[in-house]
Design a protein around this motif. Structure first.
Motif, PDB file in Angstrom:
ATOM      1  N   LEU A   1      -2.372  19.116  -4.432  1.00  0.00           N
ATOM      2  CA  LEU A   1      -2.739  17.919  -4.276  1.00  0.00           C
ATOM      3  C   LEU A   1      -2.685  16.770  -3.795  1.00  0.00           C
ATOM      4  CD1 LEU A   1      -1.808  16.013  -8.048  1.00  0.00           C
ATOM      5  CD2 LEU A   1      -1.831  14.784  -5.796  1.00  0.00           C
ATOM      6  N   THR A   2      -3.378  16.556  -3.305  1.00  0.00           N
ATOM      7  CA  THR A   2      -3.958  15.044  -2.088  1.00  0.00           C
ATOM      8  C   THR A   2      -4.372  14.212  -2.928  1.00  0.00           C
ATOM      9  OG1 THR A   2      -6.029  16.182  -1.440  1.00  0.00           O
ATOM     10  CG2 THR A   2      -4.090  17.237  -0.340  1.00  0.00           C
ATOM     11  N   LEU A   3      -3.878  12.808  -2.105  1.00  0.00           N
ATOM     12  CA  LEU A   3      -4.022  11.327  -2.003  1.00  0.00           C
ATOM     13  C   LEU A   3      -5.473  10.423  -0.856  1.00  0.00           C
ATOM     14  CD1 LEU A   3      -1.234   9.733  -4.547  1.00  0.00           C
ATOM     15  CD2 LEU A   3      -3.350  10.655  -4.917  1.00  0.00           C
ATOM     16  N   ARG A   4      -6.069  10.407  -1.387  1.00  0.00           N
ATOM     17  CA  ARG A   4      -7.421  10.154  -0.402  1.00  0.00           C
ATOM     18  C   ARG A   4      -7.587   8.310  -0.848  1.00  0.00           C
ATOM     19  NH1 ARG A   4     -10.811  15.046   1.292  1.00  0.00           N
ATOM     20  NH2 ARG A   4      -9.177  16.456   2.278  1.00  0.00           N
ATOM     21  N   ASP A   5      -8.588   7.742   0.165  1.00  0.00           N
ATOM     22  CA  ASP A   5      -8.968   6.301  -0.245  1.00  0.00           C
ATOM     23  C   ASP A   5     -10.349   6.084   0.243  1.00  0.00           C
ATOM     24  OD1 ASP A   5      -9.594   3.884  -1.119  1.00  0.00           O
ATOM     25  OD2 ASP A   5      -9.091   2.972   0.898  1.00  0.00           O
ATOM     26  N   THR A   6     -10.874   7.181  -1.438  1.00  0.00           N
ATOM     27  CA  THR A   6     -12.254   7.616  -1.606  1.00  0.00           C
ATOM     28  C   THR A   6     -12.835   6.491  -1.798  1.00  0.00           C
ATOM     29  OG1 THR A   6     -11.892   8.789  -3.551  1.00  0.00           O
ATOM     30  CG2 THR A   6     -11.953  10.147  -1.543  1.00  0.00           C
ATOM     31  N   ARG A   7     -14.421   6.434  -0.988  1.00  0.00           N
ATOM     32  CA  ARG A   7     -15.199   5.377  -1.683  1.00  0.00           C
ATOM     33  C   ARG A   7     -16.557   5.592  -2.932  1.00  0.00           C
ATOM     34  NH1 ARG A   7     -14.342  -0.022  -1.038  1.00  0.00           N
ATOM     35  NH2 ARG A   7     -12.720   0.307   0.992  1.00  0.00           N
TER      36      ARG A   7
ATOM     37  N   ARG B   1       2.684   9.409 -10.810  1.00  0.00           N
ATOM     38  CA  ARG B   1       2.260   9.690 -12.017  1.00  0.00           C
ATOM     39  C   ARG B   1       0.970  10.865 -11.746  1.00  0.00           C
ATOM     40  NH1 ARG B   1       1.018   9.274 -15.609  1.00  0.00           N
ATOM     41  NH2 ARG B   1      -0.613   7.108 -16.056  1.00  0.00           N
ATOM     42  N   LEU B   2      -0.349  10.511 -10.135  1.00  0.00           N
ATOM     43  CA  LEU B   2      -1.085  11.824 -10.840  1.00  0.00           C
ATOM     44  C   LEU B   2      -0.200  13.453 -10.967  1.00  0.00           C
ATOM     45  CD1 LEU B   2      -3.077  10.062  -8.934  1.00  0.00           C
ATOM     46  CD2 LEU B   2      -4.081  10.842 -10.380  1.00  0.00           C
ATOM     47  N   ALA B   3       0.742  13.630 -10.777  1.00  0.00           N
ATOM     48  CA  ALA B   3       1.384  14.726 -10.146  1.00  0.00           C
ATOM     49  C   ALA B   3       1.949  15.258 -12.073  1.00  0.00           C
ATOM     50  CB  ALA B   3       2.609  14.730  -8.810  1.00  0.00           C
ATOM     51  N   ALA B   4       2.048  14.266 -12.114  1.00  0.00           N
ATOM     52  CA  ALA B   4       2.520  14.227 -13.672  1.00  0.00           C
ATOM     53  C   ALA B   4       1.609  14.842 -14.518  1.00  0.00           C
ATOM     54  CB  ALA B   4       3.545  12.996 -13.713  1.00  0.00           C
ATOM     55  N   ALA B   5       0.314  13.650 -14.667  1.00  0.00           N
ATOM     56  CA  ALA B   5      -1.104  14.168 -15.239  1.00  0.00           C
ATOM     57  C   ALA B   5      -1.349  15.353 -15.120  1.00  0.00           C
ATOM     58  CB  ALA B   5      -1.726  12.922 -14.659  1.00  0.00           C
ATOM     59  N   SER B   6      -1.294  15.930 -13.616  1.00  0.00           N
ATOM     60  CA  SER B   6      -2.568  17.010 -13.411  1.00  0.00           C
ATOM     61  C   SER B   6      -1.183  18.294 -13.938  1.00  0.00           C
ATOM     62  CB  SER B   6      -2.300  17.214 -11.921  1.00  0.00           C
ATOM     63  OG  SER B   6      -3.048  15.982 -11.357  1.00  0.00           O
TER      64      SER B   6
ATOM     65  N   GLY C   1       1.013  -1.316   0.551  1.00  0.00           N
ATOM     66  CA  GLY C   1       0.221   0.099  -0.378  1.00  0.00           C
ATOM     67  C   GLY C   1       0.759   1.208   0.053  1.00  0.00           C
ATOM     68  N   ALA C   2       2.001   1.611   0.437  1.00  0.00           N
ATOM     69  CA  ALA C   2       2.745   2.516   0.845  1.00  0.00           C
ATOM     70  C   ALA C   2       3.428   2.840  -0.860  1.00  0.00           C
ATOM     71  CB  ALA C   2       4.069   2.490   1.758  1.00  0.00           C
ATOM     72  N   TRP C   3       3.712   2.064  -0.835  1.00  0.00           N
ATOM     73  CA  TRP C   3       4.668   1.763  -2.349  1.00  0.00           C
ATOM     74  C   TRP C   3       4.046   2.513  -3.540  1.00  0.00           C
ATOM     75  CZ3 TRP C   3       3.849  -1.145  -7.262  1.00  0.00           C
ATOM     76  CH2 TRP C   3       5.841  -1.112  -8.397  1.00  0.00           C
ATOM     77  N   LEU C   4       2.577   1.279  -3.163  1.00  0.00           N
ATOM     78  CA  LEU C   4       1.293   1.819  -4.561  1.00  0.00           C
ATOM     79  C   LEU C   4       1.121   3.631  -4.247  1.00  0.00           C
ATOM     80  CD1 LEU C   4      -1.394  -1.081  -4.219  1.00  0.00           C
ATOM     81  CD2 LEU C   4       0.593   0.034  -6.279  1.00  0.00           C
ATOM     82  N   LYS C   5       1.068   3.948  -3.280  1.00  0.00           N
ATOM     83  CA  LYS C   5       0.849   5.454  -2.479  1.00  0.00           C
ATOM     84  C   LYS C   5       1.432   6.179  -2.912  1.00  0.00           C
ATOM     85  CE  LYS C   5      -2.499   4.081   1.216  1.00  0.00           C
ATOM     86  NZ  LYS C   5      -2.283   4.274   2.509  1.00  0.00           N
ATOM     87  N   HIS C   6       3.064   5.945  -3.491  1.00  0.00           N
ATOM     88  CA  HIS C   6       4.456   6.851  -3.222  1.00  0.00           C
ATOM     89  C   HIS C   6       3.973   6.773  -5.040  1.00  0.00           C
ATOM     90  CE1 HIS C   6       8.245   8.883  -3.577  1.00  0.00           C
ATOM     91  NE2 HIS C   6       8.519   7.525  -4.760  1.00  0.00           N
ATOM     92  N   ARG C   7       4.137   5.857  -5.607  1.00  0.00           N
ATOM     93  CA  ARG C   7       3.793   5.617  -7.141  1.00  0.00           C
ATOM     94  C   ARG C   7       2.896   6.086  -7.644  1.00  0.00           C
ATOM     95  NH1 ARG C   7       5.829   2.026 -10.219  1.00  0.00           N
ATOM     96  NH2 ARG C   7       5.777   0.781 -12.371  1.00  0.00           N
ATOM     97  N   ALA C   8       1.639   6.228  -7.314  1.00  0.00           N
ATOM     98  CA  ALA C   8       0.259   6.878  -7.581  1.00  0.00           C
ATOM     99  C   ALA C   8       0.132   8.565  -7.434  1.00  0.00           C
ATOM    100  CB  ALA C   8      -1.102   6.949  -6.976  1.00  0.00           C
ATOM    101  N   ARG C   9       1.368   9.122  -5.830  1.00  0.00           N
ATOM    102  CA  ARG C   9       1.364  10.570  -6.150  1.00  0.00           C
ATOM    103  C   ARG C   9       2.582  11.439  -7.505  1.00  0.00           C
ATOM    104  NH1 ARG C   9       0.821  14.286  -2.887  1.00  0.00           N
ATOM    105  NH2 ARG C   9      -0.351  13.688  -1.513  1.00  0.00           N
TER     106      ARG C   9
ATOM    107  N   LEU D   1      -6.170   6.524 -15.406  1.00  0.00           N
ATOM    108  CA  LEU D   1      -5.665   7.616 -14.683  1.00  0.00           C
ATOM    109  C   LEU D   1      -5.276   8.761 -14.796  1.00  0.00           C
ATOM    110  CD1 LEU D   1      -3.301   7.468 -11.528  1.00  0.00           C
ATOM    111  CD2 LEU D   1      -2.683   8.906 -13.698  1.00  0.00           C
ATOM    112  N   ASP D   2      -5.425   8.692 -16.033  1.00  0.00           N
ATOM    113  CA  ASP D   2      -5.144   9.921 -17.428  1.00  0.00           C
ATOM    114  C   ASP D   2      -6.775  10.727 -17.298  1.00  0.00           C
ATOM    115  OD1 ASP D   2      -2.497   9.965 -17.261  1.00  0.00           O
ATOM    116  OD2 ASP D   2      -2.589   8.686 -19.084  1.00  0.00           O
ATOM    117  N   TYR D   3      -7.540  10.198 -17.685  1.00  0.00           N
ATOM    118  CA  TYR D   3      -8.653  10.677 -17.586  1.00  0.00           C
ATOM    119  C   TYR D   3      -9.684  10.982 -16.366  1.00  0.00           C
ATOM    120  CZ  TYR D   3     -13.499  10.849 -17.306  1.00  0.00           C
ATOM    121  OH  TYR D   3     -14.907  11.326 -16.627  1.00  0.00           O
ATOM    122  N   VAL D   4      -9.254  10.831 -15.352  1.00  0.00           N
ATOM    123  CA  VAL D   4      -9.304  11.391 -14.185  1.00  0.00           C
ATOM    124  C   VAL D   4      -8.683  12.905 -13.860  1.00  0.00           C
ATOM    125  CG1 VAL D   4      -9.713  11.368 -11.517  1.00  0.00           C
ATOM    126  CG2 VAL D   4     -10.230   8.765 -13.281  1.00  0.00           C
TER     127      VAL D   4
END
Length: 230
Positions: A148-154, A129-134, A119-127, A180-183
């Motif tokens: 830019l923040t990350l959450r585990d939203t439902r 990728r999402l920062a680069a796309a944003s 989970g920690a590795w995925l969150k770092h990778r997500a940040r 991810l790019d679309y979002v």
């Protein structure tokens, strides 16, 4: 939390979450496709007994809806896990760093630590990728975002506030990159159009041509991303 008893002795009762609201005018039921939570909304002054009687009348519909909810998926060594849309076999690895090689993801440590480490590795990778796309889409739009923040939203994959704060679900890193790019494009487009008007969707199309396919993917497959238990 009230329990809805089953008319079939072979089936377990169903937990019901009651939600009172001054804006609710009649009883209504919702079954979350993410976690199977059954929510019964009722007017502020309605009697709980009447609300539960309504739920009992809808038992068949509730159980049919629950059968469509994806089963929870445990994270274990040897299982296949999606990273950026690619199914990778989780394997124990040496050292202290998670390593991706071919069709495998090597994670150091005991299996009991696997969900937390992964989970920690995925969150770092997500940040990243999402920062680069944003950054990319914000540059195309010509409007900067504030944070830019990350959450585990439902309930949503992302959001954008009026003052330019972007929020994303880190689980987007599990989806194919185009999703991810679309979002990211969707939320950045809100910096120009804080609505879902035709002008907004035109902005999304300009930033992310062909967005319709990843948008459909989220609607049909997105709930599976929430099935993994961290």
């Amino acid at each position: 939390m009230p329990l809805l008893p089953s008319s079939d002795p072979a089936l377990p009762p169903v937990e019901i979450t009651l939600r009172r609201s001054a804006r609710t005018r009649r009883f209504s039921l919702r079954v979350s496709r993410l976690d199977g939570r059954v929510t019964l909304s009722l007017p502020q002054r309605a009697r709980e007994s009447d609300a539960l009687a309504f739920a009992r009348e809808q038992e068949g519909w509730i159980r049919r809806a629950l059968r469509t909810v994806p089963e929870g998926r445990d994270i274990r060594f040897g299982s296949v896990f999606p990273v950026e849309g690619q199914g990778l076999v989780l394997r124990p690895g040496p050292g202290r760093t998670i390593r991706l090689a071919d069709d495998s993801l090597f994670v150091p440590g005991e299996e009991a630590q696997l969900p937390q480490r992964l989970g920690a590795w995925l969150k770092h990778r997500a940040r990243d990728r999402l920062a680069a796309a944003s950054d990319l889409y914000s540059g195309r739009l010509g409007r900067p975002y504030r944070s830019l923040t990350l959450r585990d939203t439902r309930s949503r994959w992302g959001s954008c506030t009026h003052d330019g704060r972007l929020m994303y679900s880190w689980r987007l890193i599990l989806a194919p990159p185009a999703v991810l790019d679309y979002v990211a494009a969707h939320e950045v487009a809100h910096l120009a159009e804080m609505n879902h008007s035709d002008a907004f969707w035109a902005e999304v199309a300009r930033l992310c041509p062909g967005y319709q396919a990843p948008r459909r993917w989220l609607k049909t497959e997105g709930q599976v991303l929430h099935a993994y238990r961290f």
